[in-house]
Design an enzyme around this catalytic site. Structure first.
Site, PDB file in Angstrom:
ATOM      1  N   TRP A 144       0.839  -1.216   0.000  1.00 33.11           N
ATOM      2  CA  TRP A 144       0.000   0.000   0.000  1.00 33.11           C
ATOM      3  C   TRP A 144       0.863   1.251   0.000  1.00 33.11           C
ATOM      4  O   TRP A 144       0.524   2.245  -0.650  1.00 33.11           O
ATOM      5  CB  TRP A 144      -0.975  -0.002   1.175  1.00 33.11           C
ATOM      6  CG  TRP A 144      -1.952  -1.132   1.099  1.00 33.11           C
ATOM      7  CD1 TRP A 144      -2.098  -2.147   1.993  1.00 33.11           C
ATOM      8  CD2 TRP A 144      -2.900  -1.388   0.048  1.00 33.11           C
ATOM      9  NE1 TRP A 144      -3.084  -3.008   1.567  1.00 33.11           N
ATOM     10  CE2 TRP A 144      -3.590  -2.565   0.377  1.00 33.11           C
ATOM     11  CE3 TRP A 144      -3.229  -0.735  -1.141  1.00 33.11           C
ATOM     12  CZ2 TRP A 144      -4.583  -3.110  -0.419  1.00 33.11           C
ATOM     13  CZ3 TRP A 144      -4.222  -1.275  -1.951  1.00 33.11           C
ATOM     14  CH2 TRP A 144      -4.885  -2.447  -1.587  1.00 33.11           C
ATOM     15  N   ASP A 195      -2.087   6.811   6.006  1.00 36.43           N
ATOM     16  CA  ASP A 195      -3.115   5.893   5.517  1.00 36.43           C
ATOM     17  C   ASP A 195      -3.417   4.953   6.680  1.00 36.43           C
ATOM     18  O   ASP A 195      -2.577   4.152   7.060  1.00 36.43           O
ATOM     19  CB  ASP A 195      -2.570   5.125   4.304  1.00 36.43           C
ATOM     20  CG  ASP A 195      -3.533   4.050   3.810  1.00 36.43           C
ATOM     21  OD1 ASP A 195      -4.616   3.889   4.396  1.00 36.43           O
ATOM     22  OD2 ASP A 195      -3.178   3.364   2.822  1.00 36.43           O
ATOM     23  N   LYS A 222     -12.682  -1.810   6.324  1.00 39.82           N
ATOM     24  CA  LYS A 222     -12.009  -2.741   7.236  1.00 39.82           C
ATOM     25  C   LYS A 222     -12.549  -2.606   8.660  1.00 39.82           C
ATOM     26  O   LYS A 222     -13.083  -3.542   9.194  1.00 39.82           O
ATOM     27  CB  LYS A 222     -10.504  -2.531   7.191  1.00 39.82           C
ATOM     28  CG  LYS A 222      -9.875  -3.248   5.996  1.00 39.82           C
ATOM     29  CD  LYS A 222      -9.140  -2.346   5.072  1.00 39.82           C
ATOM     30  CE  LYS A 222      -8.762  -3.083   3.790  1.00 39.82           C
ATOM     31  NZ  LYS A 222      -7.895  -2.273   2.940  1.00 39.82           N
TER      32      LYS A 222
END
Ligand SMILES: *Cc1c(COP(=O)(O)O)cnc(C)c1O
Length: 361
Positions: A100, A170, A194
């Protein structure tokens, strides 16, 4: 068939009480005779949902009054681009802790000078690099980190000290999973799917002092400017009404359960019961990440062979544990232990794993 223990990495399990409330609101929201997806985003009823979600996030994370709570579409991945598009002037710094981070670095490089100041790529992202302020030159517009590595299973347990350089994170896979100094960050973004709700909405928490540093270039589209979302209270265009509604229910559930102190305690318990297996049976369950940097959210493991890993995933599924296959980049097993997984779910999985190791070692 009843509900099983769902360890999918995202979209991921939601609390049952949230699903029950959502079911009712689908047909008739607050006695309106119309469902939540069918009413105007400019109605008083939806505006109250929006405000409730913002207030709850503020309260749960203990955010400063100067932080704007925004709801944006396009997922966390759109933030990878929107961040440098708005804020990269001189240079952006990144710490690379896995896939990511790499995605965010690649998008930044489209916009300007991008400095990767630390990385754990040398050891397959199995740790969080040590960071010191002097790794920055000081002229960077921000330093970006990925607080939890959903794929490889490492987590920043404390925010790095960046001195005067803005800090952006993030937090897609660990926002609201623990008490944390959320105010240390100038901007936080997180896809909801999530820990916070369904896919379709991304939470952006941005300090006004940072927002003021945004580029003013006229070519930046209205939809991709943070200022548009701030000025229009995330209602410039039609927001993802359903996703925000569910997010508000998830936040309500979090508050009822006791907030981040309680959920953080449970997440620690859940992680402990699973990591104990790596510590006690390291020849069978090999933890992928260094102990100090282990993620409470995504427990990553290797078994002695890929055949055993396949067998594990399939037998676990038959035993009622879904979603345990590791990401294709890392292989192995990944147990995603987000907020909605009850402690009992992690304990039952650990018991299954104990038994599996006994039979197959
Ligand atoms: C899942 C995830 C993403 C991707 O989110 P999208 O909403 O699918 O764009 C980005 N970063 C992290 C840390 C993630 O876990």
């Amino acid at each position: 068939m009843g509900r099983i223990y769902n360890f999918y990495p995202g979209p991921a399990a939601l609390p049952v009480s949230v699903l029950e409330k959502a079911k009712d609101a689908l047909f008739d929201f607050r006695g309106m005779g119309a469902g939540i997806m069918e009413i105007s985003h400019r109605s008083a009823e939806f505006e109250s949902v929006l405000e409730s979600a913002q207030t709850r996030l503020r309260r749960l994370l203990g955010l400063d009054a100067s932080t704007h709570v925004l709801f944006v579409q396009g997922g966390a991945r759109m933030q990878f681009a929107m961040l440098p598009m708005n804020f990269l002037k001189t240079a952006a710094a990144y710490i690379n802790t896995g896939n990511w981070s790499e995605g965010s670095i690649a998008e930044s490089a489209r916009f300007g000078e991008t400095r990767v100041v630390a990385s754990s790529e040398d050891r397959h992202f199995s740790y969080i690099p040590k960071f010191q302020k002097d790794m920055l030159k000081g002229d960077e517009d921000y330093l970006h980190i990925t607080t939890n590595n959903t794929i490889y299973g490492g987590q920043w347990h404390e925010a790095p000290d960046t001195g005067d350089v803005a800090l952006v994170a993030d937090m897609s896979s660990d926002i609201a999973s623990r008490p944390h100094d959320y105010n240390r960050y100038d901007m936080i973004y997180a896809g909801a799917q999530k820990n916070l709700g369904p896919a379709g909405v991304t939470v952006v928490l941005i300090k006004e002092s940072f927002a003021q540093k945004a580029r003013q270039d006229s070519h930046i589209p209205m939809m991709l400017r943070y200022r548009t979302y701030i000025d229009k209270n995330s209602l410039y265009n039609t927001p993802p009404v359903w996703s925000i509604f569910i997010l508000d229910l998830v936040l309500e559930w979090l508050e009822e359960e006791g907030g981040l102190a309680e959920i953080g305690k449970r997440n620690q318990q859940k992680a402990d019961v699973l990591y104990r297996l790596c510590d006690e049976r390291p020849e069978f369950y090999r933890g992928c990440v260094e102990k100090a940097d282990r993620s409470l959210m995504n427990v990553t493991l290797r078994l002695p062979s890929e055949d055993l890993e396949k067998k594990f995933v399939s037998e676990a599924k038959s035993a009622g544990f879904l979603g345990l296959k590791g990401h294709k980049l890392s292989g192995g097993i990944r147990i995603s232990n987000y907020n909605a997984i009850p402690v009992e779910g992690a304990e039952k999985l650990a018991a299954f794993m104990e038994e599996f190791a006994r039979k197959n070692a």
